[in-house]
Write a protein that holds these residues in place. Structure first.
Motif, PDB file in Angstrom:
ATOM      1  N   ALA A 130       0.835  -1.206   0.000  1.00  0.00           N
ATOM      2  CA  ALA A 130       0.000   0.000   0.000  1.00  0.00           C
ATOM      3  C   ALA A 130       0.866   1.250   0.000  1.00  0.00           C
ATOM      4  O   ALA A 130       0.566   2.236  -0.671  1.00  0.00           O
ATOM      5  CB  ALA A 130      -0.912  -0.002   1.215  1.00  0.00           C
ATOM      6  N   PHE A 131       1.983   1.181   0.753  1.00  0.00           N
ATOM      7  CA  PHE A 131       2.839   2.363   0.857  1.00  0.00           C
ATOM      8  C   PHE A 131       3.485   2.719  -0.470  1.00  0.00           C
ATOM      9  O   PHE A 131       3.771   3.882  -0.725  1.00  0.00           O
ATOM     10  CB  PHE A 131       3.908   2.157   1.939  1.00  0.00           C
ATOM     11  N   ILE A 132       3.733   1.716  -1.290  1.00  0.00           N
ATOM     12  CA  ILE A 132       4.332   2.013  -2.585  1.00  0.00           C
ATOM     13  C   ILE A 132       3.371   2.858  -3.408  1.00  0.00           C
ATOM     14  O   ILE A 132       3.746   3.892  -3.970  1.00  0.00           O
ATOM     15  CB  ILE A 132       4.687   0.718  -3.356  1.00  0.00           C
ATOM     16  N   VAL A 133       2.126   2.428  -3.428  1.00  0.00           N
ATOM     17  CA  VAL A 133       1.120   3.170  -4.193  1.00  0.00           C
ATOM     18  C   VAL A 133       0.928   4.568  -3.615  1.00  0.00           C
ATOM     19  O   VAL A 133       0.915   5.558  -4.349  1.00  0.00           O
ATOM     20  CB  VAL A 133      -0.221   2.410  -4.202  1.00  0.00           C
ATOM     21  N   ILE A 134       0.795   4.640  -2.301  1.00  0.00           N
ATOM     22  CA  ILE A 134       0.595   5.940  -1.653  1.00  0.00           C
ATOM     23  C   ILE A 134       1.779   6.858  -1.914  1.00  0.00           C
ATOM     24  O   ILE A 134       1.615   8.044  -2.217  1.00  0.00           O
ATOM     25  CB  ILE A 134       0.370   5.767  -0.135  1.00  0.00           C
ATOM     26  N   SER A 135       2.990   6.318  -1.807  1.00  0.00           N
ATOM     27  CA  SER A 135       4.174   7.141  -2.064  1.00  0.00           C
ATOM     28  C   SER A 135       4.141   7.703  -3.470  1.00  0.00           C
ATOM     29  O   SER A 135       4.380   8.890  -3.683  1.00  0.00           O
ATOM     30  CB  SER A 135       5.456   6.326  -1.912  1.00  0.00           C
ATOM     31  N   LEU A 136       3.842   6.836  -4.442  1.00  0.00           N
ATOM     32  CA  LEU A 136       3.796   7.292  -5.827  1.00  0.00           C
ATOM     33  C   LEU A 136       2.738   8.382  -5.982  1.00  0.00           C
ATOM     34  O   LEU A 136       2.954   9.374  -6.682  1.00  0.00           O
ATOM     35  CB  LEU A 136       3.496   6.121  -6.768  1.00  0.00           C
ATOM     36  N   LEU A 137       1.625   8.197  -5.298  1.00  0.00           N
ATOM     37  CA  LEU A 137       0.550   9.183  -5.348  1.00  0.00           C
ATOM     38  C   LEU A 137       1.018  10.506  -4.753  1.00  0.00           C
ATOM     39  O   LEU A 137       0.776  11.578  -5.313  1.00  0.00           O
ATOM     40  CB  LEU A 137      -0.649   8.640  -4.572  1.00  0.00           C
ATOM     41  N   VAL A 138       1.701  10.427  -3.634  1.00  0.00           N
ATOM     42  CA  VAL A 138       2.199  11.635  -2.963  1.00  0.00           C
ATOM     43  C   VAL A 138       3.206  12.357  -3.852  1.00  0.00           C
ATOM     44  O   VAL A 138       3.123  13.580  -4.046  1.00  0.00           O
ATOM     45  CB  VAL A 138       2.824  11.285  -1.598  1.00  0.00           C
ATOM     46  N   PHE A 139       4.152  11.620  -4.417  1.00  0.00           N
ATOM     47  CA  PHE A 139       5.173  12.257  -5.258  1.00  0.00           C
ATOM     48  C   PHE A 139       4.543  12.880  -6.498  1.00  0.00           C
ATOM     49  O   PHE A 139       4.813  14.020  -6.855  1.00  0.00           O
ATOM     50  CB  PHE A 139       6.242  11.244  -5.715  1.00  0.00           C
TER      51      PHE A 139
END
Lengths: 162, 273
Positions: A130-139
């Motif tokens: 989940a964090f990978i997706v969220i990180s990509l979303l944040v960036f």
């Protein structure tokens, strides 16, 4: 940062270690520039020497004045070095002209990749997909949001000044 | 910042050899472009340097443990802070000559900082509604989660809190692929949508030196003749981000995130924690 001011001797030791590390990083950048064909060996060395001077001046300023992060001091010194009003700026800017952003960037990632510790990897695996997706979303989000606002404002500025 | 003792260069010669190998291989491969119809994906040498470094990393490839020690890996990690300075100095030196351009664009430069707020507005609901995160979502989405953000969350919510887990998760992802991401995406976006490259350069200032630099590098492949302006705008934007982000986070982003989170939790039919 709130800490007792280290002694002058300790500061000097720290700065000399930083200088050694910086020389190594610049040597790698020099190598990269040569292979990339960005510029000749002498021009690249000249540019990197200027950067060395600017950076060490920044570190020294930080050591003397303290309180703010090194990167702030280095940015300030670098900005000042390039200011047209200040003497010598033309000379310095001419020296860094042959350098390329891309080639100067390459060694940084080598340090970053070789610096990944076992703990980093464990934390990464523990965090979950989940964090990978969220990180990509944040960036992406931070870039796109700023891009949209900046584009819009620039458009208005250009429209009203034209 | 503690650095290895003097004699650094001798002690770490295996590390420097590995670093040199990464740089050489990366530059030999050079910049690669993948044309996918509407968009062009530009792979910069920095990506290959990263991959090479990963392969040579003893934590990734066990046989490398015989060449590089844990001390070497720790040294490399600590030295990133120094390795990033040549680029920051370079970009900052571009600011002086471009000052008039920066001044002209300054309203845009300042206003786009609010883009950092927009991140949270979009990412928080996704984290809560889609991934069912609880308070981790606040830590994960409030900002780009670099050292400053990490420190703030830890000091506000405590090191063992859910928010701390959230910010650490994004921090690790940023460490692992943040820079790479920023070397690919801006170029990609701009190859699809025709926007002012100055706006993109400003948007690069996200608060992390290496991410900003990678972003600027990817933009210069699109407009090589504007390298100095792009660098100058990106560096200024990053500086401003560094100065304003903390204020924005403390007074706007986190309070907003808390309220937003509470509403989202109620939407999910859960009592907000």
């Amino acid at each position: 940062m709130n800490r007792a001011r280290p002694s002058l001797k300790a500061q000097a030791r720290r700065l000399s270690r930083i200088a050694a590390a910086l020389l190594a990083a610049l040597a790698l950048a020099w190598l990269g520039h040569l292979i990339a064909g960005a510029a000749g060996p002498l021009e690249t060395a000249g540019g990197l020497a200027v950067l060395f001077g600017v950076i060490m001046t920044g570190y020294a300023a930080g050591a003397l004045a303290g309180r703010l992060p090194d990167i702030f001091w280095i940015s300030m010194v670098a900005m000042a070095a390039g200011l047209p009003v200040l003497p010598g700026s033309e000379f310095l800017l001419a020296r860094i002209e042959p350098l390329s952003i891309t080639a100067t960037m390459t060694p940084i990632l080598a340090f970053a990749a070789l610096g990944i510790t076992g703990k980093d990897l464990r934390l990464f695996r523990g965090a979950g997909p989940a964090f990978i997706v969220i990180s990509l979303l944040v960036f992406t989000g931070t870039f796109l949001a700023s891009l949209t606002i900046a584009s819009f404002v620039l458009f208005l500025l250009d429209a009203f000044s034209a | 910042m503690t650095l290895p003792p003097a004699g650094l260069l001798v002690r770490r010669c295996a590390l420097f050899a590995a670093l040199a190998l990464c740089v050489v291989v990366a530059e030999l491969i050079g910049t690669q472009s993948i044309d996918t119809g509407p968009a062009t994906i530009v792979l910069l040498p920095l990506l290959f340097a990263f991959l090479a470094g990963l392969i040579l990393n003893p934590n990734v490839t066990a046989p490398m443990k015989r060449v590089l020690s844990r001390g070497d890996v720790r040294a490399a990690g600590r030295l990133v802070a120094v390795a990033v300075m040549p680029l920051m100095a370079l970009l900052s030196m571009y600011i002086g000559p471009e000052l008039s351009q920066i001044w002209r664009a300054s309203p845009a430069l300042l206003l786009q900082e609010f883009g950092n707020l927009g991140t949270m507005l979009v990412s928080l609901p996704v984290a809560v509604l889609v991934f069912r995160m609880r308070r981790e979502a606040i830590g994960a989405t409030f900002s780009i989660a670099r050292e400053g953000g990490l420190a703030y969350i830890f000091s506000t919510y405590g090191g063992r809190s859910a928010e701390a887990r959230g910010v650490t998760g994004v921090y690790i992802c940023g460490t692992l692929f943040g820079t790479i991401f920023f070397s690919l995406t801006p170029g990609l976006i701009l190859s699809i949508v025709e926007l002012d490259i100055r706006a993109a350069a400003m948007a690069c200032g996200v608060g992390s030196a290496s991410m900003t630099a990678a972003c600027a590098a990817s933009l210069t492949t699109l407009a090589p003749d504007q390298e100095a302006l792009i660098g100058a705008l990106a560096a200024s934007s990053n500086l401003i981000s560094g100065l304003t982000t903390l204020f924005m986070v403390v007074f706007i982003t986190i309070p907003l995130a808390e309220a937003y989170y509470a509403r989202l939790e109620r939407l999910m039919g859960r009592a907000p924690t």
